[in-house]
Design a protein around this motif. Structure first.
Motif, PDB file in Angstrom:
ATOM      1  N   ILE A 171      -1.457 -14.205  -6.803  1.00 19.46           N
ATOM      2  CA  ILE A 171      -2.681 -14.968  -6.521  1.00 19.46           C
ATOM      3  C   ILE A 171      -3.309 -15.475  -7.806  1.00 19.46           C
ATOM      4  N   GLU A 172      -3.353 -14.626  -8.826  1.00 21.26           N
ATOM      5  CA  GLU A 172      -3.965 -15.030 -10.100  1.00 21.26           C
ATOM      6  C   GLU A 172      -3.159 -16.130 -10.782  1.00 21.26           C
ATOM      7  N   LEU A 173      -1.845 -16.121 -10.591  1.00 22.77           N
ATOM      8  CA  LEU A 173      -0.989 -17.115 -11.231  1.00 22.77           C
ATOM      9  C   LEU A 173      -0.956 -18.449 -10.493  1.00 22.77           C
ATOM     10  N   PHE A 174      -1.037 -18.430  -9.164  1.00 25.50           N
ATOM     11  CA  PHE A 174      -0.840 -19.656  -8.382  1.00 25.50           C
ATOM     12  C   PHE A 174      -1.943 -19.902  -7.358  1.00 25.50           C
ATOM     13  N   PRO A 175      -3.214 -19.835  -7.736  1.00 27.19           N
ATOM     14  CA  PRO A 175      -4.283 -20.006  -6.733  1.00 27.19           C
ATOM     15  C   PRO A 175      -4.338 -21.411  -6.139  1.00 27.19           C
ATOM     16  N   GLY A 176      -4.126 -22.436  -6.972  1.00 26.39           N
ATOM     17  CA  GLY A 176      -4.180 -23.811  -6.477  1.00 26.39           C
ATOM     18  C   GLY A 176      -3.053 -24.105  -5.507  1.00 26.39           C
ATOM     19  N   TRP A 177      -1.861 -23.623  -5.836  1.00 22.96           N
ATOM     20  CA  TRP A 177      -0.703 -23.844  -4.957  1.00 22.96           C
ATOM     21  C   TRP A 177      -0.938 -23.188  -3.604  1.00 22.96           C
ATOM     22  N   ILE A 178      -1.519 -21.989  -3.618  1.00 23.22           N
ATOM     23  CA  ILE A 178      -1.783 -21.266  -2.365  1.00 23.22           C
ATOM     24  C   ILE A 178      -2.763 -22.051  -1.501  1.00 23.22           C
ATOM     25  N   PHE A 179      -3.838 -22.566  -2.106  1.00 23.35           N
ATOM     26  CA  PHE A 179      -4.828 -23.315  -1.339  1.00 23.35           C
ATOM     27  C   PHE A 179      -4.259 -24.621  -0.816  1.00 23.35           C
ATOM     28  N   ARG A 180      -3.340 -25.201  -1.553  1.00 24.48           N
ATOM     29  CA  ARG A 180      -2.761 -26.487  -1.153  1.00 24.48           C
ATOM     30  C   ARG A 180      -1.926 -26.357   0.128  1.00 24.48           C
ATOM     31  N   GLY A 222     -29.075 -17.998 -12.133  1.00 22.67           N
ATOM     32  CA  GLY A 222     -28.569 -19.234 -11.548  1.00 22.67           C
ATOM     33  C   GLY A 222     -27.104 -19.174 -11.163  1.00 22.67           C
ATOM     34  N   LEU A 223     -26.584 -17.979 -10.866  1.00 27.12           N
ATOM     35  CA  LEU A 223     -25.173 -17.857 -10.492  1.00 27.12           C
ATOM     36  C   LEU A 223     -24.857 -18.590  -9.192  1.00 27.12           C
ATOM     37  N   GLY A 224     -25.797 -18.580  -8.269  1.00 26.49           N
ATOM     38  CA  GLY A 224     -25.598 -19.283  -7.014  1.00 26.49           C
ATOM     39  C   GLY A 224     -24.367 -18.798  -6.274  1.00 26.49           C
ATOM     40  N   MET A 225     -23.539 -19.742  -5.849  1.00 25.31           N
ATOM     41  CA  MET A 225     -22.354 -19.401  -5.055  1.00 25.31           C
ATOM     42  C   MET A 225     -21.380 -18.521  -5.835  1.00 25.31           C
ATOM     43  N   TRP A 226     -21.322 -18.655  -7.158  1.00 29.06           N
ATOM     44  CA  TRP A 226     -20.416 -17.839  -7.948  1.00 29.06           C
ATOM     45  C   TRP A 226     -20.831 -16.370  -7.938  1.00 29.06           C
ATOM     46  N   GLY A 227     -22.102 -16.106  -7.726  1.00 28.51           N
ATOM     47  CA  GLY A 227     -22.544 -14.733  -7.561  1.00 28.51           C
ATOM     48  C   GLY A 227     -21.945 -14.089  -6.324  1.00 28.51           C
ATOM     49  N   ILE A 228     -21.766 -14.893  -5.270  1.00 33.89           N
ATOM     50  CA  ILE A 228     -21.134 -14.387  -4.044  1.00 33.89           C
ATOM     51  C   ILE A 228     -19.683 -13.996  -4.327  1.00 33.89           C
ATOM     52  N   TRP A 229     -18.955 -14.877  -5.009  1.00 33.51           N
ATOM     53  CA  TRP A 229     -17.547 -14.578  -5.307  1.00 33.51           C
ATOM     54  C   TRP A 229     -17.432 -13.385  -6.245  1.00 33.51           C
ATOM     55  N   LEU A 230     -18.362 -13.234  -7.193  1.00 35.08           N
ATOM     56  CA  LEU A 230     -18.320 -12.116  -8.132  1.00 35.08           C
ATOM     57  C   LEU A 230     -18.530 -10.773  -7.437  1.00 35.08           C
ATOM     58  N   ALA A 231     -19.233 -10.781  -6.315  1.00 31.05           N
ATOM     59  CA  ALA A 231     -19.485  -9.534  -5.592  1.00 31.05           C
ATOM     60  C   ALA A 231     -18.192  -8.887  -5.092  1.00 31.05           C
ATOM     61  N   ALA A 275     -12.447 -19.948  -6.952  1.00 29.41           N
ATOM     62  CA  ALA A 275     -13.078 -18.841  -6.229  1.00 29.41           C
ATOM     63  C   ALA A 275     -12.062 -17.744  -5.926  1.00 29.41           C
ATOM     64  N   LEU A 276     -10.867 -18.131  -5.498  1.00 32.18           N
ATOM     65  CA  LEU A 276      -9.836 -17.161  -5.140  1.00 32.18           C
ATOM     66  C   LEU A 276      -9.459 -16.300  -6.341  1.00 32.18           C
ATOM     67  N   ARG A 277      -9.331 -16.908  -7.492  1.00 31.58           N
ATOM     68  CA  ARG A 277      -8.948 -16.151  -8.693  1.00 31.58           C
ATOM     69  C   ARG A 277      -9.996 -15.102  -9.046  1.00 31.58           C
ATOM     70  N   LEU A 278     -11.269 -15.445  -8.930  1.00 32.67           N
ATOM     71  CA  LEU A 278     -12.331 -14.485  -9.230  1.00 32.67           C
ATOM     72  C   LEU A 278     -12.405 -13.390  -8.161  1.00 32.67           C
ATOM     73  N   VAL A 279     -12.310 -13.775  -6.908  1.00 33.23           N
ATOM     74  CA  VAL A 279     -12.416 -12.818  -5.806  1.00 33.23           C
ATOM     75  C   VAL A 279     -11.346 -11.729  -5.906  1.00 33.23           C
ATOM     76  N   CYS A 280     -10.143 -12.071  -6.332  1.00 26.83           N
ATOM     77  CA  CYS A 280      -9.003 -11.150  -6.267  1.00 26.83           C
ATOM     78  C   CYS A 280      -8.697 -10.414  -7.570  1.00 26.83           C
ATOM     79  N   VAL A 281      -9.517 -10.579  -8.586  1.00 29.39           N
ATOM     80  CA  VAL A 281      -9.162 -10.034  -9.892  1.00 29.39           C
ATOM     81  C   VAL A 281      -9.035  -8.507  -9.887  1.00 29.39           C
ATOM     82  N   LEU A 282      -9.794  -7.807  -9.064  1.00 27.77           N
ATOM     83  CA  LEU A 282      -9.700  -6.346  -8.986  1.00 27.77           C
ATOM     84  C   LEU A 282      -9.261  -5.867  -7.597  1.00 27.77           C
ATOM     85  N   SER A 283      -8.664  -6.755  -6.836  1.00 34.63           N
ATOM     86  CA  SER A 283      -8.384  -6.429  -5.442  1.00 34.63           C
ATOM     87  C   SER A 283      -7.339  -5.333  -5.273  1.00 34.63           C
ATOM     88  N   LEU A 284      -6.494  -5.096  -6.292  1.00 30.44           N
ATOM     89  CA  LEU A 284      -5.500  -4.038  -6.145  1.00 30.44           C
ATOM     90  C   LEU A 284      -6.149  -2.668  -5.972  1.00 30.44           C
TER      91      LEU A 284
END
Length: 463
Positions: free
Chosen positions: A344-353, A422-431, A368-377
């Motif tokens: 996911i971290e290597l190919f987030p754009g390809w996955i979304f496409r 002012g994180l806005g939507m990025w604060g949601i993904w960081l959670a 967003a996907l790259r940030l959301v999954c950084v600690l998902s393991l």
């Protein structure tokens, strides 16, 4: 007296859970469960891909709005399925087959009643429910079309999940695997047929889903009717016993919390994303949610393979085998999640496409996907830990660990972080990654204490 074939199967499965090498048994039980869960998650992804390409971004948004309702139905179904499977496994380990059968029969009857109730109430109050879960004027129509059909399948879907979990509880993971894989393959084929050649749009995707669930139910029904199960169910076993139902609900409550937490998270995020990013942000979250589901499925399959081993041997007081199954499951869960996280971290754009060619959707979604999954393991540790306590019947630790990632950590973080700097939507993904890390720490603390108690030869059944 010569034992009949069902008694022989019972003895063989008991011997497998009790005597075979733990790593071998875990592989036998978890590989079919993992494959079936992965295929099940895959058809959710394919479903979204077909809708995204056949209906468009708003179609994905409609699925995203409908998702928490589906999770609420799954929450009740898994509570009954996992709860009855855990209780029945422990009763088998304790050689009390009659009580094990009462657990199974009660779960099937309760599943039928719950399915009827949820399906009827859902149809009556569908539109206000969809608005409550964040539907915009643009997305309301597609979400309504989808759920009107999905709710028909709610009438029998709980019994599918009960049947699958019961099969695993008796060590017969292959039947559960064929049920889910057969339904998933049928869903994918019907998805393509209904969405594209027949042009049924999002209604076609919904129809494909409930027909595939019906296939799974029929497959499981013939397994029990032909008496292949070691649970010899009689009419008396289907009479709901309040005490038995309470035990099932108590043990399965952690699974209910896990799934209802998904619904609650979706409720919060859909309404927040509606304000921060509109329909596109909701569609981004819908795709990310499908990807996360696929990422966690191998670990959940491991847990389903682990729980009969843990439950049976815990009931038989073979605590060394209990600890071995837990350790192997954690290691394997981390390995699986680590591989998927790296991809996911290597190919987030390809996955979304895969889901849509919309440049705005792909750009926003990849970051967003790259940030959301950084600690998902590390979520693998929490999933295995919660499943372990569920298997040994410890309700409170299972509940706390199940609730920790999404309810105790994620939702407060998602509400607070967007307001900071002012994180806005990025604060949601960081959670997302923060909740994954914090819940893993809490799980390790609970597991260390429990393993210390088990090492002393005690059953660890303290609150």
């Amino acid at each position: 007296m010569k034992p009949n074939s069902s008694q022989t199967r019972n003895q063989e499965r008991s011997a497998m859970l009790r005597d075979e090498k733990v790593s071998v048994v875990l592989t036998k039980l978890s590989v079919p469960a993992t494959l079936s869960m992965a295929v099940n998650a895959l058809y959710n992804i394919v479903d979204t891909i077909f809708v995204g390409r056949g209906v468009g971004t708003n179609g994905i948004g409609g699925l995203t709005i409908a998702f928490p309702i589906q999770m609420a139905v799954m929450a009740v179904s898994l509570m009954l399925g996992v709860g009855s499977a855990s209780a029945a496994s422990r009763y088998l380990g304790a050689k009390d087959e009659e009580r094990a059968c009462h657990c199974v029969g009660t779960a099937f009857s309760a599943g039928l009643l719950c399915g009827l109730l949820m399906g009827i109430l859902g149809q009556i109050f569908l539109e206000p429910i969809l608005v409550f879960f964040g539907a915009t004027e643009t997305l309301l129509g597609s979400a309504r079309e989808y759920m009107q059909i999905i709710l028909l399948g709610t009438l029998y879907y709980p019994m599918v999940l009960v049947g699958n979990n019961v099969c695993r509880s008796e060590g017969n993971a292959r039947t559960a695997m064929f049920s889910m894989i057969g339904g998933a393959v049928l869903n994918i084929l019907l998805d393509f047929l209904f969405v594209f050649p027949l042009g049924m749009g999002i209604r076609g995707a919904a129809l494909a889903t409930i027909l595939s669930q019906g296939f799974s139910l029929l497959y499981l029904a013939q397994y029990f009717i032909r008496r292949k199960s070691i649970y010899h169910l009689r009419p008396r076993h289907f009479v709901i016993q309040v005490k038995t139902l309470w035990e099932i609900v108590g043990v399965g409550f952690a699974s209910f919390i896990r799934q209802i937490a998904n619904s609650l998270v979706a409720l919060v995020l859909n309404n927040m994303l509606k304000d921060f990013g509109g329909d596109t942000a909701i569609s981004v979250y819908g795709i990310i949610n499908r990807i996360l589901t696929f990422l966690y499925m191998p670990t959940q399959g491991l847990v389903q393979g682990m729980q009969p081993i843990v439950g049976y041997n815990y009931g038989a007081r073979a605590y060394d085998r209990v600890k071995k199954a837990l350790h192997l499951s954690i290691v394997a869960g981390l390995a699986f999640a680590g591989v998927f996280t790296a991809l996911i971290e290597l190919f987030p754009g390809w996955i979304f496409r895969l889901f849509n060619d919309d440049a705005v959707l792909i750009s926003a979604g990849a970051h967003a996907l790259r940030l959301v999954c950084v600690l998902s393991l590390f979520a693998a540790v929490q999933i295995v830990g919660a499943g372990f306590f569920q298997a040994i019947g410890r309700v409170i630790p299972s509940f706390i660990l199940t609730a920790s990632r999404q309810i105790l950590f994620f939702i407060p973080l998602a509400l607070i972080l967007p307001q900071i700097g002012g994180l806005g939507m990025w604060g949601i993904w960081l959670a997302f990654p923060l909740a994954d890390g914090l819940s893993a720490v809490v799980t390790v603390i609970y597991l260390r204490h429990s393993l210390t108690v088990l090492s002393s030869g005690h059953d660890g059944n303290t609150r």
